[in-house]
Motif scaffolding. Structure first.
Motif, PDB file in Angstrom:
ATOM      1  N   MET A   1       0.854  -1.177   0.000  1.00  0.00           N
ATOM      2  CA  MET A   1       0.000   0.000   0.000  1.00  0.00           C
ATOM      3  C   MET A   1       0.896   1.236   0.000  1.00  0.00           C
ATOM      4  O   MET A   1       1.947   1.242   0.627  1.00  0.00           O
ATOM      5  CB  MET A   1      -0.889  -0.022   1.239  1.00  0.00           C
ATOM      6  CG  MET A   1      -1.842   1.129   1.245  1.00  0.00           C
ATOM      7  SD  MET A   1      -3.510   0.894   1.880  1.00  0.00           S
ATOM      8  CE  MET A   1      -4.014  -0.723   1.466  1.00  0.00           C
ATOM      9  N   ALA A   2       0.445   2.243  -0.715  1.00  0.00           N
ATOM     10  CA  ALA A   2       1.223   3.486  -0.811  1.00  0.00           C
ATOM     11  C   ALA A   2       0.313   4.677  -0.553  1.00  0.00           C
ATOM     12  O   ALA A   2      -0.847   4.681  -0.962  1.00  0.00           O
ATOM     13  CB  ALA A   2       1.852   3.604  -2.199  1.00  0.00           C
ATOM     14  N   LYS A   3       0.853   5.675   0.117  1.00  0.00           N
ATOM     15  CA  LYS A   3       0.148   6.953   0.258  1.00  0.00           C
ATOM     16  C   LYS A   3       0.492   7.789  -0.951  1.00  0.00           C
ATOM     17  O   LYS A   3       1.676   8.015  -1.262  1.00  0.00           O
ATOM     18  CB  LYS A   3       0.563   7.665   1.538  1.00  0.00           C
ATOM     19  CG  LYS A   3      -0.078   7.110   2.767  1.00  0.00           C
ATOM     20  CD  LYS A   3       0.153   7.988   3.962  1.00  0.00           C
ATOM     21  CE  LYS A   3      -0.556   7.370   5.157  1.00  0.00           C
ATOM     22  NZ  LYS A   3      -0.297   8.104   6.382  1.00  0.00           N
ATOM     23  N   ILE A   4      -0.537   8.243  -1.640  1.00  0.00           N
ATOM     24  CA  ILE A   4      -0.367   9.066  -2.838  1.00  0.00           C
ATOM     25  C   ILE A   4      -1.078  10.384  -2.597  1.00  0.00           C
ATOM     26  O   ILE A   4      -2.207  10.414  -2.091  1.00  0.00           O
ATOM     27  CB  ILE A   4      -0.931   8.359  -4.089  1.00  0.00           C
ATOM     28  CG1 ILE A   4      -0.166   7.042  -4.310  1.00  0.00           C
ATOM     29  CG2 ILE A   4      -0.846   9.266  -5.315  1.00  0.00           C
ATOM     30  CD1 ILE A   4      -0.688   6.213  -5.451  1.00  0.00           C
ATOM     31  N   THR A   5      -0.410  11.470  -2.962  1.00  0.00           N
ATOM     32  CA  THR A   5      -1.003  12.794  -2.832  1.00  0.00           C
ATOM     33  C   THR A   5      -1.402  13.286  -4.220  1.00  0.00           C
ATOM     34  O   THR A   5      -0.566  13.364  -5.131  1.00  0.00           O
ATOM     35  CB  THR A   5      -0.023  13.788  -2.176  1.00  0.00           C
ATOM     36  OG1 THR A   5       0.300  13.300  -0.869  1.00  0.00           O
ATOM     37  CG2 THR A   5      -0.645  15.176  -2.064  1.00  0.00           C
ATOM     38  N   TYR A   6      -2.677  13.576  -4.368  1.00  0.00           N
ATOM     39  CA  TYR A   6      -3.239  14.131  -5.596  1.00  0.00           C
ATOM     40  C   TYR A   6      -3.442  15.618  -5.343  1.00  0.00           C
ATOM     41  O   TYR A   6      -4.111  15.997  -4.383  1.00  0.00           O
ATOM     42  CB  TYR A   6      -4.583  13.486  -5.911  1.00  0.00           C
ATOM     43  CG  TYR A   6      -4.530  11.985  -6.111  1.00  0.00           C
ATOM     44  CD1 TYR A   6      -4.464  11.449  -7.392  1.00  0.00           C
ATOM     45  CD2 TYR A   6      -4.559  11.111  -5.033  1.00  0.00           C
ATOM     46  CE1 TYR A   6      -4.441  10.078  -7.590  1.00  0.00           C
ATOM     47  CE2 TYR A   6      -4.529   9.737  -5.217  1.00  0.00           C
ATOM     48  CZ  TYR A   6      -4.465   9.223  -6.498  1.00  0.00           C
ATOM     49  OH  TYR A   6      -4.438   7.861  -6.692  1.00  0.00           O
TER      50      TYR A   6
END
Length: 107
Positions: A1-6
């Protein structure tokens, strides 16, 4: 799982966790992130999931294939170095912290 910032064009940020194996586009869709329309549902048949990859990440994610390159020709103000279609980027643990910036509009 990865934290992605949009990051929306206006600067509003949305940081969400996206499961490995999903695409960056699916992460946006599943979390109701505005600015990524994904009209073709991830088939690489449009350019409505276009983003600009944060400069720190351009070399850290897998490169574009020919089909993605062709579809980016239809994107709004594509950047040869930073533009990507989020439907073509599979999420892995190594993408934890990825930042993508939306264009002003999708076409």
């Amino acid at each position: 799982m990865a934290k992605i910032t949009y990051v929306e064009h206006g600067g509003t940020e949305h940081t969400v966790e996206v499961a490995n194996g999903l695409t960056v586009m699916e992460g946006a869709r599943d979390n109701n992130i505005p600015g990524i329309e994904a009209d073709c549902g991830g088939a690489c048949a449009c350019s409505t999931c276009h983003v600009y990859i944060h400069p720190d990440w351009v070399e850290k994610i897998p490169g574009k294939d020919d089909m993605e390159e062709d579809m980016l020709d239809f994107a709004y103000e594509p950047d040869p170095a930073r533009s990507r279609l989020t439907c073509q980027i599979k999420v892995t643990d190594e993408m934890d912290g990825l930042i993508v910036q939306m264009p002003e509009k999708q076409i």
